[in-house]
Design an enzyme around this catalytic site. Structure first.
Site, PDB file in Angstrom:
ATOM      1  N   SER A 147      33.332  36.501  39.950  1.00  0.00           N
ATOM      2  CA  SER A 147      34.371  37.526  40.058  1.00  0.00           C
ATOM      3  C   SER A 147      35.747  36.922  39.723  1.00  0.00           C
ATOM      4  O   SER A 147      36.507  37.460  38.917  1.00  0.00           O
ATOM      5  CB  SER A 147      34.348  38.101  41.479  1.00  0.00           C
ATOM      6  OG  SER A 147      35.480  38.869  41.729  1.00  0.00           O
ATOM      7  N   HIS A 165      45.268  30.370  40.156  1.00  0.00           N
ATOM      8  CA  HIS A 165      44.644  31.365  41.025  1.00  0.00           C
ATOM      9  C   HIS A 165      44.549  30.803  42.427  1.00  0.00           C
ATOM     10  O   HIS A 165      44.171  29.651  42.628  1.00  0.00           O
ATOM     11  CB  HIS A 165      43.232  31.710  40.530  1.00  0.00           C
ATOM     12  CG  HIS A 165      42.533  32.663  41.447  1.00  0.00           C
ATOM     13  ND1 HIS A 165      42.732  34.028  41.389  1.00  0.00           N
ATOM     14  CD2 HIS A 165      41.692  32.446  42.479  1.00  0.00           C
ATOM     15  CE1 HIS A 165      42.023  34.606  42.339  1.00  0.00           C
ATOM     16  NE2 HIS A 165      41.384  33.677  43.017  1.00  0.00           N
ATOM     17  N   ARG A 207      30.076  45.403  46.359  1.00  0.00           N
ATOM     18  CA  ARG A 207      29.920  44.250  47.267  1.00  0.00           C
ATOM     19  C   ARG A 207      30.631  44.498  48.586  1.00  0.00           C
ATOM     20  O   ARG A 207      30.146  44.139  49.652  1.00  0.00           O
ATOM     21  CB  ARG A 207      30.476  42.983  46.605  1.00  0.00           C
ATOM     22  CG  ARG A 207      29.589  42.467  45.474  1.00  0.00           C
ATOM     23  CD  ARG A 207      30.310  41.409  44.662  1.00  0.00           C
ATOM     24  NE  ARG A 207      30.697  40.274  45.453  1.00  0.00           N
ATOM     25  CZ  ARG A 207      31.744  39.479  45.190  1.00  0.00           C
ATOM     26  NH1 ARG A 207      32.502  39.708  44.133  1.00  0.00           N
ATOM     27  NH2 ARG A 207      32.024  38.462  45.956  1.00  0.00           N
ATOM     28  N   LYS A 211      37.953  37.061  35.642  1.00  0.00           N
ATOM     29  CA  LYS A 211      39.325  37.549  35.462  1.00  0.00           C
ATOM     30  C   LYS A 211      40.208  36.468  34.845  1.00  0.00           C
ATOM     31  O   LYS A 211      41.072  36.749  34.032  1.00  0.00           O
ATOM     32  CB  LYS A 211      39.879  38.039  36.800  1.00  0.00           C
ATOM     33  CG  LYS A 211      39.237  39.365  37.212  1.00  0.00           C
ATOM     34  CD  LYS A 211      39.621  39.808  38.602  1.00  0.00           C
ATOM     35  CE  LYS A 211      38.838  39.121  39.660  1.00  0.00           C
ATOM     36  NZ  LYS A 211      38.763  39.701  40.961  1.00  0.00           N
ATOM     37  N   ASP A 264      33.732  43.825  36.952  1.00  0.00           N
ATOM     38  CA  ASP A 264      34.090  43.228  38.244  1.00  0.00           C
ATOM     39  C   ASP A 264      34.587  44.299  39.208  1.00  0.00           C
ATOM     40  O   ASP A 264      34.273  44.256  40.399  1.00  0.00           O
ATOM     41  CB  ASP A 264      35.156  42.135  38.055  1.00  0.00           C
ATOM     42  CG  ASP A 264      35.553  41.540  39.405  1.00  0.00           C
ATOM     43  OD1 ASP A 264      34.668  40.965  40.065  1.00  0.00           O
ATOM     44  OD2 ASP A 264      36.721  41.683  39.814  1.00  0.00           O
TER      45      ASP A 264
HETATM   46  N1  URA Z   1      38.561  37.356  45.070  1.00  0.00           N
HETATM   47  C1  URA Z   1      37.998  37.921  43.974  1.00  0.00           C
HETATM   48  O1  URA Z   1      38.681  38.235  43.000  1.00  0.00           O
HETATM   49  N2  URA Z   1      36.665  38.113  43.980  1.00  0.00           N
HETATM   50  C2  URA Z   1      35.872  37.776  45.017  1.00  0.00           C
HETATM   51  O2  URA Z   1      34.682  37.967  44.942  1.00  0.00           O
HETATM   52  C3  URA Z   1      36.474  37.202  46.166  1.00  0.00           C
HETATM   53  C4  URA Z   1      37.835  36.999  46.163  1.00  0.00           C
END
Ligand code: URA
Length: 424
Positions: free
Chosen positions: A183, A82, A168, A187, A161
């Site tokens: 967040s 990621h 947010r 994932k 999320d």
């Molecule tokens: N990327 C994400 O997936 N979530 C966040 O909160 C910030 C960046």
């Protein structure tokens, strides 16, 4: 239990229990908690923070709020990566094929670009015929056949999320380290891989502008993933300057293909290689990564993935960028390149139509920049700085902004190591 009391506890700086967090997230998904209540709780978290334990409970509850990918058939050989989002960052198109070439199983779910940062799905879909909308059955079939896939997240993965991120975004609560960590890691946990490497970007072109907050976020994500039983490590990498000379959707895939074809003397490969080494985590891993490139195995893995996702057989053998116009931009000064400003370069690509301001925006997949210089290069007056690719003739005006992104110096500033820190 009442959501009012959960909000009240966090407003009074109390740590929330697992039961309270599970209650909230369940209510987010089934609609029994109203958006304004979640917004209030998000703001209380953004202001008062969360303990590492609370962050883990939140991450797990969000990961389990929808479908999860089951890669258990492949044991410990599953890998994922990621990136927290940068400019010219196409490391996925190197790391995933290299790891597949080395016998790992890579099932990656990626996102689209928003704002100045590029998105892996947009880049892949810039290639003729390629799709990232892969249903569950096809997703598992492709993993079985090719051992690598990069697909969009379905609407049923981490629904909590999606709802919370949208809230947010409009309530000034994106910039909270526990909320970002939960967040991202929810994932990653839902995506099922045992081994995860995180690339936290730091600098002008990143969400984290200073090393201290980047390190805090990286350590929290590593710790959260480990509590969930995954092998997680992280790199903190520089994003003051673009990671690659290629910025823009199809152009960034071209940049990655250049590396897979053996042109490895660049920061893009340095970071991609460190990410692979972090995932492999054994003595001699560096050599194996180099060999996966030199032997052409990684390139062929990438080809097999693109073909499985809709590309033609000769996809890697011709240029991918098909912008309607291009202009070469030459230096007005002589000296050393002191820096290429990632944010300024990204804004040009955004202005050319290569990115989105709103989620619903469509993009122009072939526009972008190819820089001919990097920090530390010597350049003469009239030397080539960059080529700008664009589709709308009037966008030629942005050429001057490309020049503005490059700073010069009389002294050689030297190269900068793009890897700022490794967190194991
Ligand atoms: N990327 C994400 O997936 N979530 C966040 O909160 C910030 C960046």
């Amino acid at each position: 239990m009442r959501i009012y009391d959960v909000i009240d506890d966090k407003r009074n700086k109390k740590a929330l229990s697992k039961e309270q967090i599970d209650f909230w997230i369940k209510g987010v998904v089934d609609g029994s908690v109203a958006d304004y209540q979640s917004a209030a709780l998000l703001m209380a978290i953004a202001i008062n923070g969360m303990t590492d334990e609370e962050t883990f409970y939140l991450t797990s509850a969000m990961a389990e709020s929808g479908d999860t990918v089951d890669l258990s058939a492949y044991g410990d050989r599953t890998v994922d990566k990621h990136s927290s989002g940068g400019v010219g960052d196409s490391t996925s198109f190197i790391v995933i094929p290299v790891m597949a070439a080395l016998g790992r199983v890579c099932a990656k779910m990626s996102g689209r670009g928003l704002g100045h940062t590029g998105g892996t799905l947009d880049k892949l879909e810039a290639i003729d015929g390629v799709t990232t909308a892969i249903d569950e059955k096809a997703f598992y079939a492709q993993i079985e056949k090719t051992r690598l896939v990069i697909a969009g997240q379905t609407k049923d993965v981490c629904p909590a999320d999606k709802i919370l991120y949208a809230l947010r975004d409009v309530t000034a609560t994106v910039e909270s380290i526990p909320l970002i960590a939960a967040s991202i890691m929810s994932k990653k946990l839902a995506a099922g891989a045992k081994n995860i490497i995180l690339d936290v970007k730091c600098g002008k072109g990143a969400f984290m502008h200073d090393l201290k907050s980047a390190e805090k976020l990286a350590r929290l994500m590593v710790e959260t993933g480990r509590r969930a039983g995954r092998n997680v490590s992280a790199l903190i990498t520089d994003m003051d300057e673009p990671l690659s000379d290629y910025i823009g959707n199809s152009l960034e895939v071209e940049g990655a293909i250049e590396v897979l074809k053996g042109n490895t003397d660049c920061p893009l490969y340095k970071v991609a290689k460190a990410l692979c080494v972090g995932l492999l985590d054994y003595e001699g891993a560096e050599k194996d990564v180099d060999n996966a490139i030199k032997s052409g195995t990684a390139l062929e893995k990438f080809r097999s993935m693109l073909i499985a996702q809709g590309a033609k057989e000769d996809v890697l053998d011709k240029p991918l960028c098909r912008a309607k116009c291009k202009i070469e931009i030459f230096s007005e000064k002589r000296g050393y390149v002191k820096s290429v400003d990632a944010m300024k370069a990204a804004r040009v690509v955004l202005a050319l139509g290569g990115g989105r301001n709103k989620k619903e925006d469509s993009i122009l997949p072939h526009v972008g920049l190819k820089f001919n210089v990097r920090r530390g290069d010597r350049i003469e007056e009239d030397g080539l700085i960059a080529t700008m690719y664009f589709d709308r003739y009037e966008d030629v005006v942005y050429a001057k902004d490309v020049l503005d992104a490059v700073a010069f110096s009389d002294k050689d500033p030297g190269r900068k190591d793009p890897i700022l820190k490794i967190i194991k």
